[in-house]
Design a protein around this motif. Structure first.
Motif, PDB file in Angstrom:
ATOM      1  N   GLY A  59     -58.500 -95.740  52.074  1.00 26.15           N
ATOM      2  CA  GLY A  59     -58.282 -96.630  53.208  1.00 26.15           C
ATOM      3  C   GLY A  59     -57.849 -95.890  54.455  1.00 26.15           C
ATOM      4  O   GLY A  59     -58.116 -94.704  54.628  1.00 26.15           O
ATOM      5  N   SER A  60     -57.144 -96.619  55.299  1.00 27.80           N
ATOM      6  CA  SER A  60     -56.714 -96.080  56.583  1.00 27.80           C
ATOM      7  C   SER A  60     -55.527 -95.143  56.431  1.00 27.80           C
ATOM      8  O   SER A  60     -54.755 -95.258  55.478  1.00 27.80           O
ATOM      9  N   TYR A  61     -55.388 -94.223  57.409  1.00 30.48           N
ATOM     10  CA  TYR A  61     -54.215 -93.355  57.548  1.00 30.48           C
ATOM     11  C   TYR A  61     -53.938 -92.499  56.319  1.00 30.48           C
ATOM     12  O   TYR A  61     -52.789 -92.160  56.041  1.00 30.48           O
ATOM     13  N   GLY A  62     -54.968 -92.157  55.564  1.00 33.11           N
ATOM     14  CA  GLY A  62     -54.810 -91.272  54.422  1.00 33.11           C
ATOM     15  C   GLY A  62     -54.352 -91.949  53.140  1.00 33.11           C
ATOM     16  O   GLY A  62     -54.095 -91.265  52.147  1.00 33.11           O
ATOM     17  N   PHE A  63     -54.240 -93.278  53.158  1.00 29.48           N
ATOM     18  CA  PHE A  63     -53.824 -94.010  51.962  1.00 29.48           C
ATOM     19  C   PHE A  63     -55.007 -94.233  51.025  1.00 29.48           C
ATOM     20  O   PHE A  63     -56.146 -94.355  51.471  1.00 29.48           O
ATOM     21  N   GLU A  64     -54.711 -94.302  49.746  1.00 31.93           N
ATOM     22  CA  GLU A  64     -55.682 -94.647  48.728  1.00 31.93           C
ATOM     23  C   GLU A  64     -54.999 -95.464  47.655  1.00 31.93           C
ATOM     24  O   GLU A  64     -53.766 -95.493  47.575  1.00 31.93           O
ATOM     25  N   ALA A  65     -55.791 -96.166  46.846  1.00 30.61           N
ATOM     26  CA  ALA A  65     -55.221 -96.967  45.774  1.00 30.61           C
ATOM     27  C   ALA A  65     -56.141 -96.893  44.572  1.00 30.61           C
ATOM     28  O   ALA A  65     -57.360 -96.787  44.714  1.00 30.61           O
ATOM     29  N   GLU A  66     -55.526 -96.948  43.399  1.00 28.40           N
ATOM     30  CA  GLU A  66     -56.289 -96.858  42.164  1.00 28.40           C
ATOM     31  C   GLU A  66     -56.209 -98.167  41.403  1.00 28.40           C
ATOM     32  O   GLU A  66     -55.110 -98.633  41.052  1.00 28.40           O
ATOM     33  N   PHE A  67     -57.363 -98.760  41.133  1.00 26.16           N
ATOM     34  CA  PHE A  67     -57.457 -99.997  40.370  1.00 26.16           C
ATOM     35  C   PHE A  67     -57.522 -99.654  38.885  1.00 26.16           C
ATOM     36  O   PHE A  67     -58.350 -98.842  38.459  1.00 26.16           O
ATOM     37  N   ASN A  68     -56.637-100.247  38.102  1.00 28.56           N
ATOM     38  CA  ASN A  68     -56.624-100.030  36.660  1.00 28.56           C
ATOM     39  C   ASN A  68     -56.672-101.403  35.986  1.00 28.56           C
ATOM     40  O   ASN A  68     -55.669-102.123  35.946  1.00 28.56           O
ATOM     41  N   LYS A  69     -57.848-101.753  35.469  1.00 28.67           N
ATOM     42  CA  LYS A  69     -58.030-103.088  34.911  1.00 28.67           C
ATOM     43  C   LYS A  69     -57.194-103.311  33.660  1.00 28.67           C
ATOM     44  O   LYS A  69     -56.614-104.383  33.466  1.00 28.67           O
ATOM     45  N   SER A  70     -57.125-102.302  32.792  1.00 22.60           N
ATOM     46  CA  SER A  70     -56.399-102.471  31.527  1.00 22.60           C
ATOM     47  C   SER A  70     -54.898-102.647  31.756  1.00 22.60           C
ATOM     48  O   SER A  70     -54.232-103.354  31.006  1.00 22.60           O
ATOM     49  N   GLN A  71     -54.374-102.007  32.785  1.00 23.68           N
ATOM     50  CA  GLN A  71     -52.954-102.137  33.087  1.00 23.68           C
ATOM     51  C   GLN A  71     -52.701-103.174  34.184  1.00 23.68           C
ATOM     52  O   GLN A  71     -51.542-103.359  34.586  1.00 23.68           O
ATOM     53  N   THR A  72     -53.726-103.826  34.644  1.00 22.15           N
ATOM     54  CA  THR A  72     -53.661-104.804  35.750  1.00 22.15           C
ATOM     55  C   THR A  72     -52.795-104.263  36.881  1.00 22.15           C
ATOM     56  O   THR A  72     -51.854-104.932  37.348  1.00 22.15           O
ATOM     57  N   SER A  73     -53.120-103.053  37.308  1.00 20.73           N
ATOM     58  CA  SER A  73     -52.336-102.436  38.369  1.00 20.73           C
ATOM     59  C   SER A  73     -53.223-101.987  39.517  1.00 20.73           C
ATOM     60  O   SER A  73     -54.431-101.776  39.351  1.00 20.73           O
ATOM     61  N   PHE A  74     -52.593-101.829  40.666  1.00 16.31           N
ATOM     62  CA  PHE A  74     -53.303-101.391  41.875  1.00 16.31           C
ATOM     63  C   PHE A  74     -52.274-100.646  42.731  1.00 16.31           C
ATOM     64  O   PHE A  74     -51.821-101.128  43.749  1.00 16.31           O
ATOM     65  N   HIS A  75     -51.918 -99.442  42.301  1.00 22.25           N
ATOM     66  CA  HIS A  75     -50.866 -98.672  42.971  1.00 22.25           C
ATOM     67  C   HIS A  75     -51.404 -97.992  44.231  1.00 22.25           C
ATOM     68  O   HIS A  75     -52.497 -97.422  44.222  1.00 22.25           O
ATOM     69  N   LEU A  76     -50.594 -98.021  45.260  1.00 27.97           N
ATOM     70  CA  LEU A  76     -50.926 -97.393  46.547  1.00 27.97           C
ATOM     71  C   LEU A  76     -50.388 -95.963  46.541  1.00 27.97           C
ATOM     72  O   LEU A  76     -49.246 -95.734  46.113  1.00 27.97           O
ATOM     73  N   LYS A  77     -51.183 -95.016  47.065  1.00 29.87           N
ATOM     74  CA  LYS A  77     -50.763 -93.621  47.046  1.00 29.87           C
ATOM     75  C   LYS A  77     -51.111 -92.941  48.362  1.00 29.87           C
ATOM     76  O   LYS A  77     -52.071 -93.328  49.045  1.00 29.87           O
ATOM     77  N   LYS A  78     -50.302 -91.923  48.665  1.00 32.68           N
ATOM     78  CA  LYS A  78     -50.618 -91.045  49.779  1.00 32.68           C
ATOM     79  C   LYS A  78     -50.164 -89.651  49.378  1.00 32.68           C
ATOM     80  O   LYS A  78     -49.010 -89.474  48.968  1.00 32.68           O
ATOM     81  N   PRO A  79     -51.026 -88.657  49.451  1.00 37.21           N
ATOM     82  CA  PRO A  79     -50.697 -87.315  48.960  1.00 37.21           C
ATOM     83  C   PRO A  79     -49.527 -86.664  49.694  1.00 37.21           C
ATOM     84  O   PRO A  79     -48.733 -85.957  49.076  1.00 37.21           O
ATOM     85  N   SER A  80     -49.403 -86.908  50.990  1.00 43.31           N
ATOM     86  CA  SER A  80     -48.357 -86.263  51.778  1.00 43.31           C
ATOM     87  C   SER A  80     -47.802 -87.279  52.782  1.00 43.31           C
ATOM     88  O   SER A  80     -48.460 -87.601  53.772  1.00 43.31           O
ATOM     89  N   ALA A  81     -46.595 -87.758  52.520  1.00 38.38           N
ATOM     90  CA  ALA A  81     -46.028 -88.829  53.354  1.00 38.38           C
ATOM     91  C   ALA A  81     -45.529 -88.305  54.702  1.00 38.38           C
ATOM     92  O   ALA A  81     -45.062 -87.154  54.808  1.00 38.38           O
ATOM     93  N   LEU A  82     -45.631 -89.174  55.710  1.00 38.06           N
ATOM     94  CA  LEU A  82     -45.118 -88.876  57.040  1.00 38.06           C
ATOM     95  C   LEU A  82     -43.937 -89.803  57.345  1.00 38.06           C
ATOM     96  O   LEU A  82     -43.862 -90.920  56.813  1.00 38.06           O
ATOM     97  N   VAL A  83     -43.051 -89.357  58.227  1.00 39.50           N
ATOM     98  CA  VAL A  83     -41.928 -90.211  58.632  1.00 39.50           C
ATOM     99  C   VAL A  83     -42.446 -91.533  59.189  1.00 39.50           C
ATOM    100  O   VAL A  83     -41.863 -92.598  58.957  1.00 39.50           O
ATOM    101  N   SER A  84     -43.575 -91.489  59.875  1.00 42.56           N
ATOM    102  CA  SER A  84     -44.156 -92.689  60.477  1.00 42.56           C
ATOM    103  C   SER A  84     -44.715 -93.665  59.436  1.00 42.56           C
ATOM    104  O   SER A  84     -45.095 -94.786  59.787  1.00 42.56           O
ATOM    105  N   ASP A  85     -44.780 -93.254  58.166  1.00 43.96           N
ATOM    106  CA  ASP A  85     -45.205 -94.173  57.099  1.00 43.96           C
ATOM    107  C   ASP A  85     -44.076 -95.110  56.669  1.00 43.96           C
ATOM    108  O   ASP A  85     -44.296 -96.015  55.862  1.00 43.96           O
ATOM    109  N   SER A  86     -42.885 -94.896  57.181  1.00 45.86           N
ATOM    110  CA  SER A  86     -41.753 -95.758  56.851  1.00 45.86           C
ATOM    111  C   SER A  86     -42.030 -97.173  57.356  1.00 45.86           C
ATOM    112  O   SER A  86     -42.212 -97.400  58.553  1.00 45.86           O
ATOM    113  N   ALA A  87     -42.094 -98.114  56.426  1.00 45.71           N
ATOM    114  CA  ALA A  87     -42.475 -99.491  56.762  1.00 45.71           C
ATOM    115  C   ALA A  87     -42.358-100.330  55.497  1.00 45.71           C
ATOM    116  O   ALA A  87     -41.939 -99.849  54.446  1.00 45.71           O
ATOM    117  N   LEU A  88     -42.770-101.601  55.624  1.00 46.56           N
ATOM    118  CA  LEU A  88     -42.779-102.532  54.493  1.00 46.56           C
ATOM    119  C   LEU A  88     -44.218-102.693  54.017  1.00 46.56           C
ATOM    120  O   LEU A  88     -45.114-102.979  54.821  1.00 46.56           O
TER     121      LEU A  88
END
Lengths: 114, 114
Positions: A59-88
């Motif tokens: 997705g945008s700003y270097g974010f990605e997410a992995e869909f896992n059907k068996s675990q019903t999960s969709f975790h958001l990830k970013k390899p290298s966080a920035l201070v500006s990523d601080s948010a809700l």
């Protein structure tokens, strides 16, 4: 009924370190999954979505997410966080049965420290 | 290209009064949804409008009503305001009323009920 759980109220990470925000969902049928970010006194900004196909969504700003059907999960990830990523961050789910109705999790506050 | 716009930005009302919030969708979008975000919580779906009709409704009382105009803009009306109606009201627009469509959010209207 559909639901979303974000088990962590807050995630703290040092700048430059990997960031992960967790999300699990429950829905009848195939899910459509979304991540949004909200900065103070602002609306929600779309980051990425999973509809079908490749389980890794970029997705945008270097974010990605992995869909896992068996675990019903969709975790958001970013390899290298920035201070500006601080948010809700909000995870949301819909489905064909639910139409365009989004069901949101309670949100995870991310704090990236310099 | 203007995004979703909402007016007013802030509003203060007293219990029992009525309020009208306005939303203009993103250019080319014909579906408008409204959400209520209480402090510290994720957004809750109120209802969705498409082709000037309410298509879906969340778990909100009849005090909450809406309208969509031929130019796709929308209004949210809340009658007999309660203290618990204090929240950020978010409008979202999308190209489709189906579940896979991405919803784009406006900055919100902060309603305070005294």
């Amino acid at each position: 009924a559909q639901s979303v759980a974000q088990p962590e109220d807050q995630v703290n990470v040092a700048e430059g370190n990997p960031l992960t925000v967790k999300c699990t969902y429950s829905v009848s049928g195939n899910p459509y999954l979304f991540w949004y970010v909200q900065y103070p006194n602002r609306g929600l900004q779309f980051l990425l979505k999973y509809i079908t196909g490749d389980n890794l969504v970029k997705g945008s700003y270097g974010f990605e997410a992995e869909f896992n059907k068996s675990q019903t999960s969709f975790h958001l990830k970013k390899p290298s966080a920035l201070v500006s990523d601080s948010a809700l961050y909000f995870c949301a789910v819909s489905s064909e049965a639910a139409g365009n109705k989004l069901t949101f999790g309670g949100g995870t506050r991310v704090l990236v420290k310099p | 290209d203007a995004g979703v716009t909402q007016s007013p930005t802030h509003l203060i009302k007293t219990r029992g009064q009525q309020v009208t919030l306005r939303c203009s969708p993103k250019s080319g979008h014909d579906t408008v949804s409204w959400y209520q975000q209480a402090l510290g919580q994720g957004p809750q779906f109120i209802f969705q409008y498409y082709e000037e009709e309410e298509r879906q409704r969340g778990n909100f009382p009849d005090r909450f009503s809406g309208h969509q105009f031929p130019n796709y803009s929308s209004e949210l009306n809340v009658n007999a305001l309660l203290l618990g109606d204090s929240a950020l009201y978010l409008c979202a627009s999308s190209l489709t009323r189906f579940g896979s469509g991405t919803q784009y959010f406006g900055p919100g209207t902060r309603l305070t009920v005294l």
